[in-house]
Write an enzyme that holds these catalytic residues in place. Sequence first.
Site, PDB file in Angstrom:
ATOM      1  N   TYR A   1      -2.720  -7.672  16.083  1.00 18.12           N
ATOM      2  CA  TYR A   1      -2.589  -7.857  15.712  1.00 18.12           C
ATOM      3  C   TYR A   1      -3.741  -5.860  16.078  1.00 18.12           C
ATOM      4  O   TYR A   1      -4.058  -4.795  15.586  1.00 18.12           O
ATOM      5  CB  TYR A   1      -3.042  -7.453  15.111  1.00 18.12           C
ATOM      6  CG  TYR A   1      -2.579  -6.935  12.995  1.00 18.12           C
ATOM      7  CD1 TYR A   1      -1.197  -6.166  12.849  1.00 18.12           C
ATOM      8  CD2 TYR A   1      -4.064  -6.760  12.385  1.00 18.12           C
ATOM      9  CE1 TYR A   1      -1.850  -5.838  11.491  1.00 18.12           C
ATOM     10  CE2 TYR A   1      -4.228  -5.923  11.326  1.00 18.12           C
ATOM     11  CZ  TYR A   1      -3.004  -5.451  10.906  1.00 18.12           C
ATOM     12  OH  TYR A   1      -2.808  -4.549   9.734  1.00 18.12           O
TER      13      TYR A   1
ATOM     14  N   SER B   1      -7.119   0.038  10.416  1.00 18.38           N
ATOM     15  CA  SER B   1      -7.969  -0.904   9.182  1.00 18.38           C
ATOM     16  C   SER B   1      -8.964  -1.442   9.872  1.00 18.38           C
ATOM     17  O   SER B   1      -8.870  -0.475  11.313  1.00 18.38           O
ATOM     18  CB  SER B   1      -6.569  -2.104   9.650  1.00 18.38           C
ATOM     19  OG  SER B   1      -7.208  -3.627  10.066  1.00 18.38           O
TER      20      SER B   1
ATOM     21  N   LYS C   1      -4.114  -1.506  16.288  1.00 13.69           N
ATOM     22  CA  LYS C   1      -4.765  -0.628  15.272  1.00 13.69           C
ATOM     23  C   LYS C   1      -5.708  -0.615  15.186  1.00 13.69           C
ATOM     24  O   LYS C   1      -6.044   0.820  15.227  1.00 13.69           O
ATOM     25  CB  LYS C   1      -4.837  -1.819  14.150  1.00 13.69           C
ATOM     26  CG  LYS C   1      -3.781  -1.872  12.859  1.00 13.69           C
ATOM     27  CD  LYS C   1      -3.080  -1.073  12.089  1.00 13.69           C
ATOM     28  CE  LYS C   1      -2.081  -1.596  11.441  1.00 13.69           C
ATOM     29  NZ  LYS C   1      -1.738  -0.629  11.159  1.00 13.69           N
TER      30      LYS C   1
ATOM     31  N   THR D   1      -9.747  -6.274   3.662  1.00 13.24           N
ATOM     32  CA  THR D   1      -8.311  -6.693   2.941  1.00 13.24           C
ATOM     33  C   THR D   1      -7.391  -6.046   1.734  1.00 13.24           C
ATOM     34  O   THR D   1      -8.497  -5.756   0.534  1.00 13.24           O
ATOM     35  CB  THR D   1      -8.553  -8.447   2.609  1.00 13.24           C
ATOM     36  OG1 THR D   1      -8.233  -8.481   3.938  1.00 13.24           O
ATOM     37  CG2 THR D   1      -7.146  -8.950   2.211  1.00 13.24           C
ATOM     38  N   VAL D   2      -6.429  -5.826   1.638  1.00 17.98           N
ATOM     39  CA  VAL D   2      -5.526  -5.508  -0.036  1.00 17.98           C
ATOM     40  C   VAL D   2      -5.003  -6.360  -0.574  1.00 17.98           C
ATOM     41  O   VAL D   2      -4.432  -6.885  -0.062  1.00 17.98           O
ATOM     42  CB  VAL D   2      -4.967  -3.913   0.583  1.00 17.98           C
ATOM     43  CG1 VAL D   2      -4.351  -3.004  -1.195  1.00 17.98           C
ATOM     44  CG2 VAL D   2      -5.832  -2.834   1.222  1.00 17.98           C
TER      45      VAL D   2
ATOM     46  N   ASP E   1      14.557   1.929  10.041  1.00 20.70           N
ATOM     47  CA  ASP E   1      13.555   1.370  11.278  1.00 20.70           C
ATOM     48  C   ASP E   1      13.218   2.214  11.679  1.00 20.70           C
ATOM     49  O   ASP E   1      13.325   3.408  12.377  1.00 20.70           O
ATOM     50  CB  ASP E   1      14.201   0.594  12.221  1.00 20.70           C
ATOM     51  CG  ASP E   1      12.930  -0.417  12.539  1.00 20.70           C
ATOM     52  OD1 ASP E   1      12.652   0.400  13.410  1.00 20.70           O
ATOM     53  OD2 ASP E   1      13.250  -1.682  12.597  1.00 20.70           O
ATOM     54  N   VAL E   2      11.237   2.274  11.603  1.00 15.75           N
ATOM     55  CA  VAL E   2      11.054   3.615  12.369  1.00 15.75           C
ATOM     56  C   VAL E   2      10.495   4.023  14.019  1.00 15.75           C
ATOM     57  O   VAL E   2      10.248   5.049  14.353  1.00 15.75           O
ATOM     58  CB  VAL E   2       9.215   4.140  11.887  1.00 15.75           C
ATOM     59  CG1 VAL E   2       8.850   3.537  10.456  1.00 15.75           C
ATOM     60  CG2 VAL E   2       8.092   2.680  12.876  1.00 15.75           C
TER      61      VAL E   2
ATOM     62  N   ILE F   1       0.835  -0.620   0.109  1.00 14.57           N
ATOM     63  CA  ILE F   1       0.514   0.485  -0.319  1.00 14.57           C
ATOM     64  C   ILE F   1       0.806   1.725  -0.073  1.00 14.57           C
ATOM     65  O   ILE F   1       0.497   2.197  -0.778  1.00 14.57           O
ATOM     66  CB  ILE F   1      -1.076   0.310   0.924  1.00 14.57           C
ATOM     67  CG1 ILE F   1      -2.035  -1.294   1.160  1.00 14.57           C
ATOM     68  CG2 ILE F   1      -1.477   1.088   1.285  1.00 14.57           C
ATOM     69  CD1 ILE F   1      -2.562  -1.365   2.348  1.00 14.57           C
TER      70      ILE F   1
ATOM     71  N   ASP G   1      12.089   3.894   4.994  1.00 16.10           N
ATOM     72  CA  ASP G   1      11.889   2.167   5.055  1.00 16.10           C
ATOM     73  C   ASP G   1      12.002   1.134   5.504  1.00 16.10           C
ATOM     74  O   ASP G   1      13.410   1.805   4.943  1.00 16.10           O
ATOM     75  CB  ASP G   1      11.208   1.492   3.618  1.00 16.10           C
ATOM     76  CG  ASP G   1      10.069   0.321   3.989  1.00 16.10           C
ATOM     77  OD1 ASP G   1       8.870   0.196   4.110  1.00 16.10           O
ATOM     78  OD2 ASP G   1      11.087  -0.970   4.234  1.00 16.10           O
TER      79      ASP G   1
HETATM   80  N1  NAD Z   1      -2.428  -5.300   2.862  1.00 15.56           N
HETATM   81  C1  NAD Z   1      -3.954  -5.593   4.118  1.00 15.56           C
HETATM   82  O1  NAD Z   1      -4.623  -6.309   3.322  1.00 15.56           O
HETATM   83  C2  NAD Z   1      -4.230  -4.632   4.442  1.00 15.56           C
HETATM   84  C3  NAD Z   1      -5.277  -4.253   5.325  1.00 15.56           C
HETATM   85  C4  NAD Z   1      -5.341  -3.251   6.190  1.00 15.56           C
HETATM   86  C5  NAD Z   1      -4.326  -2.761   6.362  1.00 15.56           C
HETATM   87  N2  NAD Z   1      -3.036  -2.454   5.802  1.00 15.56           N
HETATM   88  C6  NAD Z   1      -2.010  -2.160   6.686  1.00 15.56           C
HETATM   89  O2  NAD Z   1      -1.607  -1.263   5.639  1.00 15.56           O
HETATM   90  C7  NAD Z   1       0.091  -1.009   5.809  1.00 15.56           C
HETATM   91  C8  NAD Z   1       0.761  -1.070   5.017  1.00 15.56           C
HETATM   92  O3  NAD Z   1       0.303  -2.801   5.038  1.00 15.56           O
HETATM   93  P1  NAD Z   1       0.836  -3.658   3.766  1.00 15.56           P
HETATM   94  O4  NAD Z   1      -0.316  -5.141   3.406  1.00 15.56           O
HETATM   95  O5  NAD Z   1       0.728  -2.847   1.900  1.00 15.56           O
HETATM   96  O6  NAD Z   1       2.365  -4.361   3.900  1.00 15.56           O
HETATM   97  P2  NAD Z   1       3.964  -4.323   3.440  1.00 15.56           P
HETATM   98  O7  NAD Z   1       4.480  -5.875   4.167  1.00 15.56           O
HETATM   99  O8  NAD Z   1       3.837  -4.443   1.932  1.00 15.56           O
HETATM  100  O9  NAD Z   1       4.540  -3.027   3.351  1.00 15.56           O
HETATM  101  C9  NAD Z   1       4.976  -2.924   4.969  1.00 15.56           C
HETATM  102  C10 NAD Z   1       6.047  -2.039   4.021  1.00 15.56           C
HETATM  103  O10 NAD Z   1       6.137  -1.377   5.598  1.00 15.56           O
HETATM  104  C11 NAD Z   1       8.122  -1.896   6.118  1.00 15.56           C
HETATM  105  N3  NAD Z   1       8.556  -1.773   6.861  1.00 15.56           N
HETATM  106  C12 NAD Z   1       7.475  -2.995   7.970  1.00 15.56           C
HETATM  107  N4  NAD Z   1       7.823  -2.112   9.265  1.00 15.56           N
HETATM  108  C13 NAD Z   1       9.184  -1.350   9.568  1.00 15.56           C
HETATM  109  C14 NAD Z   1       9.967  -0.537  10.403  1.00 15.56           C
HETATM  110  N5  NAD Z   1       9.653  -1.353  12.040  1.00 15.56           N
HETATM  111  N6  NAD Z   1      10.348  -0.194  10.498  1.00 15.56           N
HETATM  112  C15 NAD Z   1      10.168   1.115   8.576  1.00 15.56           C
HETATM  113  N7  NAD Z   1       9.394   0.072   7.235  1.00 15.56           N
HETATM  114  C16 NAD Z   1       9.481  -0.839   7.702  1.00 15.56           C
HETATM  115  C17 NAD Z   1       8.433  -2.970   4.887  1.00 15.56           C
HETATM  116  O11 NAD Z   1       9.576  -2.785   5.158  1.00 15.56           O
HETATM  117  C18 NAD Z   1       7.681  -2.461   4.161  1.00 15.56           C
HETATM  118  O12 NAD Z   1       7.876  -2.142   3.130  1.00 15.56           O
HETATM  119  C19 NAD Z   1       0.228  -1.912   7.568  1.00 15.56           C
HETATM  120  O13 NAD Z   1      -0.003  -0.357   8.125  1.00 15.56           O
HETATM  121  C20 NAD Z   1      -0.837  -2.306   7.592  1.00 15.56           C
HETATM  122  O14 NAD Z   1      -1.020  -2.552   8.820  1.00 15.56           O
HETATM  123  C21 NAD Z   1      -2.937  -3.837   5.237  1.00 15.56           C
END
Ligand code: NAD
Length: 262
Positions: free
Chosen positions: A159, A146, A163, A191-192, A67-68, A22, A41
């Site tokens: 989780y 989420s 959130k 869900t994405v 890392d954040v 995302i 990231d």
């Molecule tokens: N994919 C879904 O269905 C979905 C649904 C609802 C919410 N979300 C939320 O959306 C956000 C992105 O999810 P996604 O599915 O695209 O994930 P993803 O795993 O595809 O991408 C997450 C990115 O965050 C980075 N990251 C993780 N921890 C980190 C840290 N401590 N410091 C720096 N970078 C860090 C990772 O390296 C990665 O590039 C998250 O907050 C997730 O909880 C996702």
Amino acid sequence: MSGRLAGLAGRTAVVTGGAQGIGAAVVERLCAEGCRVVILDKDPAHGRTLVDGLRQQGHTVRLAVGDVTDAAAVRTAFAGVPAHWSPPTLLVNLAAGFVFKGLEATAADWRAVLDPTIVGLSLVTRSFVAGLPERDADAAIVNMASISAHIAQEGYLTYNSSKAAVLGLTRCLAQELAPRGVRVNSVSPGTVWNANNERYHREALGLDRAAAEAAPEHGGKFLLGRFADPAEVAAPIAFLLSAEASFITGTDLAVDGGYLAV
Ligand SMILES: NC(=O)c1ccc[n+]([C@@H]2O[C@H](COP(=O)([O-])OP(=O)(O)OC[C@H]3O[C@@H](n4cnc5c(N)ncnc54)[C@H](O)[C@@H]3O)[C@@H](O)[C@H]2O)c1
């Protein structure tokens, strides 16, 4: 849809977790809106691939690998914004901990989910606010919640609690930062369909996207009968950052295909 939201062009945005999924769609959308973007990231490989591709398209984007949860790395990322860019006034907090456990979760499990999602988010936000212009910052923050923030799901104690905390943090930050002219909101996607979900459905369930969307307990649980594409989450995030959302703060926007409506 690109380049048509008021108040974004020429701004500098920081996107945590922007290297893939995302986050990458958010980075692409903000670039299309004419923003300069800093990706913070911890994944250099995905980050570099994305940045190289966007630069080839003429966009202005920078990767800060870090890392954040690491306060020094966060400060370095903000300090590294080129002096000729405008200071960052847009922030998207997407980096999160992915730990899916129930009461069996250990202290280490809880830290693994809360450190990035809550502690990291607040560290990044603090550095962002420290660099804002004193007056009329016209700044905006979007945090990633989420549908899981709003409901109970079996085995998701860690989780979902993290959130849900994002929702509380968003409201408190909106109150604290309103006097500085900063709006703070969150989004709650369903869900994405990204690489992780594609892999999970294929490996754990033996389903491709079409089969998963046809299943009542997967894609079928959303009113729209399907999963979201990352760009469909990036678009409302860009809206909340833009001047089109100038009277919206302290709230959460469901981007969930109607899931929370029923
Ligand atoms: N994919 C879904 O269905 C979905 C649904 C609802 C919410 N979300 C939320 O959306 C956000 C992105 O999810 P996604 O599915 O695209 O994930 P993803 O795993 O595809 O991408 C997450 C990115 O965050 C980075 N990251 C993780 N921890 C980190 C840290 N401590 N410091 C720096 N970078 C860090 C990772 O390296 C990665 O590039 C998250 O907050 C997730 O909880 C996702």
